[in-house]
Write an enzyme that holds these catalytic residues in place. Structure first.
Site, short mmCIF file in Angstrom:
data_model
loop_
_atom_site.label_atom_id
_atom_site.label_comp_id
_atom_site.label_asym_id
_atom_site.label_seq_id
_atom_site.Cartn_x
_atom_site.Cartn_y
_atom_site.Cartn_z
N ASP A 14 -47.45 86.51 -57.33
CA ASP A 14 -47.52 85.19 -57.98
C ASP A 14 -48.71 84.36 -57.52
O ASP A 14 -49.03 83.36 -58.16
CB ASP A 14 -46.22 84.40 -57.74
CG ASP A 14 -46.08 83.99 -56.28
OD1 ASP A 14 -45.87 84.89 -55.44
OD2 ASP A 14 -46.19 82.78 -55.97
N ASP A 59 -45.38 91.65 -54.17
CA ASP A 59 -45.19 90.53 -53.26
C ASP A 59 -43.68 90.28 -53.21
O ASP A 59 -42.94 90.75 -54.08
CB ASP A 59 -45.94 89.33 -53.85
CG ASP A 59 -45.56 88.03 -53.22
OD1 ASP A 59 -45.57 87.95 -51.98
OD2 ASP A 59 -45.26 87.07 -53.97
N ASP A 63 -41.81 86.82 -52.00
CA ASP A 63 -41.41 85.46 -52.41
C ASP A 63 -42.02 85.06 -53.74
O ASP A 63 -43.24 85.13 -53.92
CB ASP A 63 -41.83 84.44 -51.34
CG ASP A 63 -40.98 84.56 -50.08
OD1 ASP A 63 -39.77 84.74 -50.21
OD2 ASP A 63 -41.56 84.48 -48.98
MG LIG Z 1 -45.33 84.98 -53.45
#
Ligand SMILES: [Mg+2]
Length: 219
Positions: A173, A8, A10
């Site tokens: 995340d 991922d 961000d």
């Molecule tokens: Mg993220």
């Protein structure tokens, strides 16, 4: 055996919290005439609360900020456009990003990035962090017409790397968008908890990391 590692962007490779704080520092200075009565730390902290890890549209965030700080001369729309256009000029990586990607490549693994977001904004972040040269495939939801957690987007990423989903490790995340989505597509998963807390109804990830280099211990 893992043959590819997908990330991922961000809050996984890009330290969004730090990047946004840096952008807000510039935006605060730019309009100081209008919000001299609002200290930078207050502006940053209130933005961060309203933003909810990036999951609230910036038109709502800025409208609320202008209302709370009683600023009438600025437009929420203009501030929002500035955010989407310029925030990633201040993109900051998490510690160990370059070393980890280089070490994974040195082991012969394919690398990719799968991110939700606007093509222009995410492309700027990738370019500022020098990521285009460090990975083999980049998939941005707006350009692909698919969004995480749709397993079809993860499957497409694996296909672009020429690796079966079962031989991919996905690092992210967000419990639902990243971990649940990647698992549904058949990938192994690693959770890097930088934003939202674990969502109880989601099955836990195969691994949990505190630092990007931790990935090197299980691939
Ligand atoms: Mg993220």
């Amino acid at each position: 055996m893992v043959q590819a590692v997908l990330f991922d962007l961000d809050e996984t490779l890009l330290d969004r919290s730090l990047s946004v704080r840096m952008f807000l520092l510039h935006q605060h200075a730019r309009y100081l005439d209008h919000w001299a009565h609002v200290p930078l730390e207050t502006f940053q902290a209130r933005f961060w609360e309203l933003d909810s890890f990036g999951y609230v549209h910036k038109s709502i965030v800025y409208r609320q900020l202008l209302e709370e700080f009683e600023i009438e001369e600025l437009s929420a729309e203009a501030l929002m456009r500035e955010f989407y256009r310029e925030c990633n000029e201040h993109a900051q990586p998490f510690a160990g990003m370059v070393e980890t990607l280089e070490a994974l490549r040195a082991r012969g693994l394919k690398l990719g990035i799968v991110t939700n977001g606007q093509t222009e904004m995410q492309s700027l972040g990738l370019s500022v962090l020098g990521l285009n040269e460090r990975v083999d495939a980049v998939l941005i939801s707006e350009a692909e017409g698919l969004r995480k957690p749709d397993p079809a987007l993860f499957a497409r990423a694996a296909e672009r790397l020429g690796v079966a989903p079962e031989a991919c490790l996905y690092v992210g995340d967000h419990p639902r968008n990243d971990i649940h989505g990647a698992r549904t597509a058949g990938m192994k998963t690693a959770w890097f908890p930088n934003s939202v807390a674990w969502i109880e109804e989601v099955e836990r990830a195969d691994h949990e990391i505190c630092h990007l280099r931790d990935i090197l211990t299980f691939v």
